[in-house]
Scaffold this motif. Structure first.
Motif, PDB file in Angstrom:
ATOM      1  N   UNK A   1       0.835  -1.200   0.000  1.00  0.00           N
ATOM      2  CA  UNK A   1       0.000   0.000   0.000  1.00  0.00           C
ATOM      3  C   UNK A   1       0.871   1.251   0.000  1.00  0.00           C
ATOM      4  N   UNK A   2       1.881   1.269   0.851  1.00  0.00           N
ATOM      5  CA  UNK A   2       2.775   2.426   0.910  1.00  0.00           C
ATOM      6  C   UNK A   2       3.480   2.645  -0.427  1.00  0.00           C
ATOM      7  N   UNK A   3       3.898   1.565  -1.075  1.00  0.00           N
ATOM      8  CA  UNK A   3       4.552   1.682  -2.383  1.00  0.00           C
ATOM      9  C   UNK A   3       3.575   2.251  -3.419  1.00  0.00           C
ATOM     10  N   UNK A   4       2.336   1.763  -3.403  1.00  0.00           N
ATOM     11  CA  UNK A   4       1.332   2.253  -4.360  1.00  0.00           C
ATOM     12  C   UNK A   4       1.035   3.725  -4.164  1.00  0.00           C
ATOM     13  N   UNK A   5       1.121   4.195  -2.922  1.00  0.00           N
ATOM     14  CA  UNK A   5       0.823   5.594  -2.622  1.00  0.00           C
ATOM     15  C   UNK A   5       2.024   6.488  -2.896  1.00  0.00           C
ATOM     16  N   UNK A   6       3.177   6.106  -2.371  1.00  0.00           N
ATOM     17  CA  UNK A   6       4.321   7.021  -2.384  1.00  0.00           C
ATOM     18  C   UNK A   6       5.284   6.824  -3.547  1.00  0.00           C
ATOM     19  N   UNK A   7       5.403   5.622  -4.066  1.00  0.00           N
ATOM     20  CA  UNK A   7       6.365   5.371  -5.136  1.00  0.00           C
ATOM     21  C   UNK A   7       5.716   5.325  -6.515  1.00  0.00           C
TER      22      UNK A   7
ATOM     23  N   UNK B   1       2.360   6.066  -7.335  1.00  0.00           N
ATOM     24  CA  UNK B   1       1.282   7.035  -7.568  1.00  0.00           C
ATOM     25  C   UNK B   1       0.036   6.371  -8.168  1.00  0.00           C
ATOM     26  N   UNK B   2      -0.196   5.091  -7.849  1.00  0.00           N
ATOM     27  CA  UNK B   2      -1.408   4.410  -8.307  1.00  0.00           C
ATOM     28  C   UNK B   2      -2.625   4.777  -7.467  1.00  0.00           C
ATOM     29  N   UNK B   3      -2.365   5.238  -6.237  1.00  0.00           N
ATOM     30  CA  UNK B   3      -3.441   5.640  -5.333  1.00  0.00           C
ATOM     31  C   UNK B   3      -3.172   7.081  -4.906  1.00  0.00           C
ATOM     32  N   UNK B   4      -4.163   7.962  -5.126  1.00  0.00           N
ATOM     33  CA  UNK B   4      -3.988   9.378  -4.795  1.00  0.00           C
ATOM     34  C   UNK B   4      -5.095   9.830  -3.849  1.00  0.00           C
ATOM     35  N   UNK B   5      -4.755  10.825  -3.045  1.00  0.00           N
ATOM     36  CA  UNK B   5      -5.682  11.333  -2.038  1.00  0.00           C
ATOM     37  C   UNK B   5      -6.222  12.708  -2.412  1.00  0.00           C
ATOM     38  N   UNK B   6      -7.266  13.085  -1.704  1.00  0.00           N
ATOM     39  CA  UNK B   6      -7.750  14.462  -1.654  1.00  0.00           C
ATOM     40  C   UNK B   6      -8.338  15.005  -2.952  1.00  0.00           C
ATOM     41  N   UNK B   7      -8.683  14.169  -3.912  1.00  0.00           N
ATOM     42  CA  UNK B   7      -9.410  14.691  -5.070  1.00  0.00           C
ATOM     43  C   UNK B   7     -10.761  15.216  -4.609  1.00  0.00           C
ATOM     44  N   UNK B   8     -11.373  14.505  -3.684  1.00  0.00           N
ATOM     45  CA  UNK B   8     -12.592  14.932  -3.006  1.00  0.00           C
ATOM     46  C   UNK B   8     -12.456  14.520  -1.550  1.00  0.00           C
ATOM     47  N   UNK B   9     -13.250  15.115  -0.684  1.00  0.00           N
ATOM     48  CA  UNK B   9     -13.167  14.802   0.746  1.00  0.00           C
ATOM     49  C   UNK B   9     -13.426  13.311   0.989  1.00  0.00           C
ATOM     50  N   UNK B  10     -12.534  12.693   1.775  1.00  0.00           N
ATOM     51  CA  UNK B  10     -12.651  11.287   2.170  1.00  0.00           C
ATOM     52  C   UNK B  10     -12.794  10.330   0.991  1.00  0.00           C
ATOM     53  N   UNK B  11     -12.060  10.584  -0.066  1.00  0.00           N
ATOM     54  CA  UNK B  11     -12.028   9.659  -1.199  1.00  0.00           C
ATOM     55  C   UNK B  11     -10.590   9.389  -1.610  1.00  0.00           C
TER      56      UNK B  11
END
Length: 92
Positions: free
Chosen positions: A32-38, A40-50
């Motif tokens: 999960x950390x790799x997908x988020x930080x390395x 970029x397959x998972x991104x935050x804050x496009x909309x609230x709580x998504x």
């Protein structure tokens, strides 16, 4: 003709939203950390709580309570809780 889906073991986490400005998951495995930080397959804050997730089928959105699944080929996708519970038996 009929067929039965082969059993496949997947890894998953539950997205619990944002608490004090930080993303909250049921746990934080390395994939999960790799997908988020390395990757970029998972991104935050496009909309609230998504979460925005790049899947093999295109861009999908996960909401609070959805499960984030790592598939058999390392791909990621969101799954609604009712579908997850109908489709998967927990192993742990």
């Amino acid at each position: 003709m009929r067929a039965q889906k082969k059993p496949v073991v997947i890894e998953y986490v539950e997205f619990r939203g944002f608490v004090n400005g930080n993303s909250s998951f049921s746990e934080r495995p390395e994939w999960l950390l790799k997908a988020i930080y390395d990757d970029d397959n998972i991104r935050f804050f496009d909309e609230k709580d998504t979460l925005t997730i790049e899947t093999l089928e295109g861009t999908m959105t996960a909401n609070v309570g959805d499960y984030i699944i790592k598939g058999v080929h390392g791909e990621f996708y969101p799954c609604k809780p009712d579908i997850f519970k109908q489709t998967y038996d927990l192993l742990d």
